[in-house]
Design an enzyme around this catalytic site. Structure first.
Site, PDB file in Angstrom:
ATOM      1  N   SER A 460      -5.286  63.712 -15.902  1.00  0.00           N
ATOM      2  CA  SER A 460      -4.780  63.661 -14.530  1.00  0.00           C
ATOM      3  C   SER A 460      -4.905  65.045 -13.909  1.00  0.00           C
ATOM      4  O   SER A 460      -4.462  66.036 -14.498  1.00  0.00           O
ATOM      5  CB  SER A 460      -3.313  63.225 -14.515  1.00  0.00           C
ATOM      6  OG  SER A 460      -3.170  61.910 -15.009  1.00  0.00           O
ATOM      7  N   CYS A 685       4.382  58.447 -14.866  1.00  0.00           N
ATOM      8  CA  CYS A 685       3.204  58.971 -15.561  1.00  0.00           C
ATOM      9  C   CYS A 685       3.619  59.495 -16.932  1.00  0.00           C
ATOM     10  O   CYS A 685       4.617  60.217 -17.052  1.00  0.00           O
ATOM     11  CB  CYS A 685       2.549  60.094 -14.755  1.00  0.00           C
ATOM     12  SG  CYS A 685       1.037  60.733 -15.513  1.00  0.00           S
ATOM     13  N   ASP A 731       0.581  55.601 -14.149  1.00  0.00           N
ATOM     14  CA  ASP A 731      -0.587  56.269 -14.728  1.00  0.00           C
ATOM     15  C   ASP A 731      -0.158  56.658 -16.141  1.00  0.00           C
ATOM     16  O   ASP A 731       0.361  57.749 -16.367  1.00  0.00           O
ATOM     17  CB  ASP A 731      -0.963  57.494 -13.899  1.00  0.00           C
ATOM     18  CG  ASP A 731      -2.216  58.192 -14.414  1.00  0.00           C
ATOM     19  OD1 ASP A 731      -2.796  57.707 -15.407  1.00  0.00           O
ATOM     20  OD2 ASP A 731      -2.604  59.221 -13.840  1.00  0.00           O
TER      21      ASP A 731
END
Length: 734
Positions: A460, A685, A731
């Site tokens: 990321s 995330c 994510d």
């Protein structure tokens, strides 16, 4: 000078001639007045005809199987190719392996009766199809889509289904299940059971367990018998005595990289981005590492948005490259650098997976994944090349005994070359040399066929282009752990390929020496990370003291809402905070522009950004601890930070650790108000297996209670609705 009258004559003559030409067939009829009927275009397998018509391709290529793969990272494609190879070796059946993005499906109902389709479908994100399978899924599942028969019917179609997923995600194997149900509803007949691979445990074992009964059902349904195929190679590998050195791929990832010509940079042509800064984020002296790397993309033509991923193309560590070369008898300087050409003997089944011509060393260093744990099936495939009967028996034992394989190979985290050494009685803890490594006479085409391509590792992006327009930031925790001891192998350090590649680059960029770590009481200390040939092919990744990293950007839907009035709730412990650093930077950049135009009052109606972050200790692994106060100073009360330290006080009253999900619960009144009344967006995330699941449970409790209901029913429904409306986005990874 010509007179006006002569100009008129010339113009008139031109008009007459043009009229005669245009109507020549009417004025001067052809001697053969009969019109010939239109002839059908003959479609051949050499590229003529409609290239998107897979049924015609199958007919002309005499292929009885079409294998479609929905793949995001290449894994589903690998399994599709494996199934095609097995169909050929077991039954002598030729297959058309297809990227569904390249084909149309209106004539799927026209598949000949003696043919079948195999679907290998990965589920991506929150129950979504992979990018290349969107159209296929829509055509199969949407009932208003008509096939060539004018209806949404596929009666008589026979198919096989294998799904790839991860059980830690809510929508486990959603795409394979949707496809399977839709095909059955349309009248198609499935061969065997639907296979479901679980990447959280062992995709490989799930695949092996599924395929044997599937092939038995396949043989009965298709009327074929085993033994119809043969053990034929997929590739022909030849050593080239003379080839222009400048045209040999030594690790370059594209033709443009080899010729050093400009072009668009993407997954097929990564950009060698210079490292402009690199630093360690964890406290010095801790056993773990987390690297922050800044990549300069100025002038590359590349761009990114907050929330996107950067794909890093790593190399294999040098010790593993050497190990494999010595095992194959290619360890001498002459053999390892021999130039080889590789040709596919059946391009429809197996394409050469990397650029050629190349060298043995380049293949093992740059192009195939030799660092992965050896699969059980490949051990059985290579047993016949064993240097001794004992080595052959050992390899075959591992290939058929699941428990033995799990204990020795799985627990020991053994790579293929290490297993071959172990089978031959070599010491796998010693650095491999010509003298201490037994040679296996395995044809190199078998290596190319059985070991998948080395794939990029995705991270990321931890920056915003609004603040860092020419720089991509990476935040990566370095994967390093010890294997499980067993009777066959000692404890050893295991290193993740991508993160240790980045750690090597961080050391090199700062001219640092990696420290030593203990390898056990009976073993000498070893380097804390394996070494890589980070200068790259022809030293393309090094310019004086600056090192470069081959990268590309992968787009993501993990985005902030465009309206800053919407509250934002971000939950990201550990390196899960990476994209949220980019989110906060994005808002800081917007705040600066707003304040410049309207003063601080311009932020008055903005929604609050709440970040829930967790780590072990405030003094050890608190990522970007010096930056958050700076962002808070600019955003004021529009940014709040909640931090949990799991290994330092305060603890819960019962003495247990505090995690991010506990902080979420503590702030439940604000969170419920933000979500239910102010239409907040929620982002998670990090670890999918425990953290993400626990946070979703807490959100369900909060929302269920706030609405006067229960977490099990009302809260779960509220969380589901947030996902459907893209107000809860994940994510996560396992």
């Amino acid at each position: 000078m010509a007179s006006p009258s002569s100009d008129v004559v010339v113009l008139t003559l031109g008009i007459v001639l043009a009229v005669l030409y245009l109507f020549r067939s009417s004025i001067f009829p052809s001697s053969d007045s009969k019109k010939l009927p239109p002839t059908a275009t003959k479609t051949t397998d050499n590229g003529s005809g409609d290239p998107r018509d897979f049924v015609t391709k199958m007919k002309t290529g005499k292929k009885r199987l079409a294998i479609f793969y929905g793949s995001q990272t290449g894994t589903a494609e690998e399994y599709a190719i494996r199934l095609a190879k097995e169909a050929k070796s077991r039954f002598g059946l030729a297959s058309l392996v297809c990227d569904p993005e390249e084909y149309d499906f209106e004539n799927m109902d026209q598949l000949p009766e003696d043919c079948a389709i195999i679907f290998v479908m990965a589920t991506y994100g929150e129950g979504e199809p992979t990018d290349n399978a969107v159209q296929l899924l829509q055509n199969v599942t949407e009932e208003d889509f008509s096939f060539s028969n004018g209806e949404h019917k596929l009666e008589g179609l026979r198919y096989v289904m294998f799904g790839l997923g991860n059980r830690t995600y809510e929508h486990y194997n959603e795409i394979a299940r949707k496809m399977d149900n839709a095909l059955t509803a349309a009248g198609a007949k499935r061969i065997g059971e639907r296979g479901e691979g679980d990447d959280d445990k062992s995709m490989e074992e799930d695949y092996l367990e599924w395929k044997e009964p599937m092939w038995a059902s396949f043989a009965a349904d298709m009327g074929v018998e085993e033994g119809g195929g043969g053990d034929t190679p997929d590739f022909a590998v030849t050593e080239l005595d003379s080839h222009p050195p400048e045209k040999v791929y030594l690790g370059e990832l594209s033709a443009r990289a080899l010729t050093r010509t400009k072009g668009i940079h993407d997954a097929k042509n990564p950009y060698a981005a210079p490292i402009s800064a690199a630093k360690e984020l964890f406290a010095i002296g801790t056993e773990r590492n987390c690297v922050h790397i800044e990549l300069n993309i100025e002038g590359s033509g590349m761009s990114y948005q907050h929330g996107d991923h950067v794909g890093v193309w790593p190399l294999n560590p040098e010790i593993e490259v050497d190990r494999f070369l010595y095992v194959l008898g290619l360890g001498s300087s002459e053999r390892r650098d021999s130039v080889i050409g590789i040709e596919s003997l059946d391009p429809a089944l197996a394409k050469v997976p990397f650029p050629v011509p190349t060298t043995y060393a380049a293949v093992l260093r740059h192009y195939i994944d030799i660092n992965a744990v050896a699969g059980r099936q490949i051990l059985g495939n290579l047993a016949k090349y064993a240097p001794t009967p004992e080595a052959q028996e050992f390899l075959r034992g591992l290939s058929v005994d699941k428990e033995l394989y799990a204990k020795v190979v799985g627990g020991g985290c053994l790579k293929l070359a290490e297993v071959l050494q172990l089978a031959a009685g070599d010491d796998i803890s010693a650095r491999p040399t010509l003298e201490n490594t037994t040679v296996w006479k395995i044809p190199f085409d078998m290596i190319v066929s059985n070991i998948p391509r080395l794939q990029p590792r995705y991270f990321s992006i931890s920056s915003s282009p609004k603040l860092q327009p020419t720089s991509i930031h990476i935040t990566a925790v370095v994967l390093k752990y010890q294997s499980v001891e067993n009777s066959k192998t000692p404890v050893k350090w295991v290193f993740g390929v991508g993160s240790n590649f980045l750690l090597n680059l961080k050391y090199a960029a700062n001219a640092e020496q990696p420290p030593l770590i203990s390898a056990g009481a009976q073993s000498p200390a070893v380097l804390s990370t394996p070494s890589y040939a980070i200068a790259g092919p022809r030293e393309a990744y090094k310019q004086e003291t600056i090192f470069k990293v081959p990268v590309h950007v992968r787009r993501s839907t993990f985005r902030l809402p465009t309206n800053p009035k919407s509250p934002i709730i971000m939950i990201g412990p550990g390196t899960g905070v990476a994209p949220f650093r980019g989110f906060v930077q994005e808002r800081v950049a917007l705040a600066r522009r707003t304040v410049e135009k309207a003063g601080k009052e311009g932020l008055a109606d903005w929604g609050r950004m709440s970040l829930f972050y967790g780590c072990r200790k405030s003094t050890e692994d608190y990522l970007y601890r010096d930056e958050w106060p700076q962002y808070q100073a600019e955003l004021g009360d529009k940014f709040s930070l909640h931090v949990a330290f799991s290994r330092e006080p305060p603890y819960k009253p019962d003495g247990s650790k505090i995690y991010v999900q506990d902080l979420v619960w503590d702030d439940r009144e604000n969170i419920a108000d933000d979500i239910l009344n102010k239409k907040a967006y929620v982002y998670i995330c990090g670890d999918a297996k425990s953290m993400a699941h626990s946070v979703e449970e807490r959100l369900a409790q909060i929302l269920g209670s706030a609405q006067g209901g229960t977490a099990e029913k009302d809260g779960t429904e509220a969380v589901k609705l947030l996902k459907e409306r893209s107000r809860l986005m994940l994510d996560v990874w396992s």
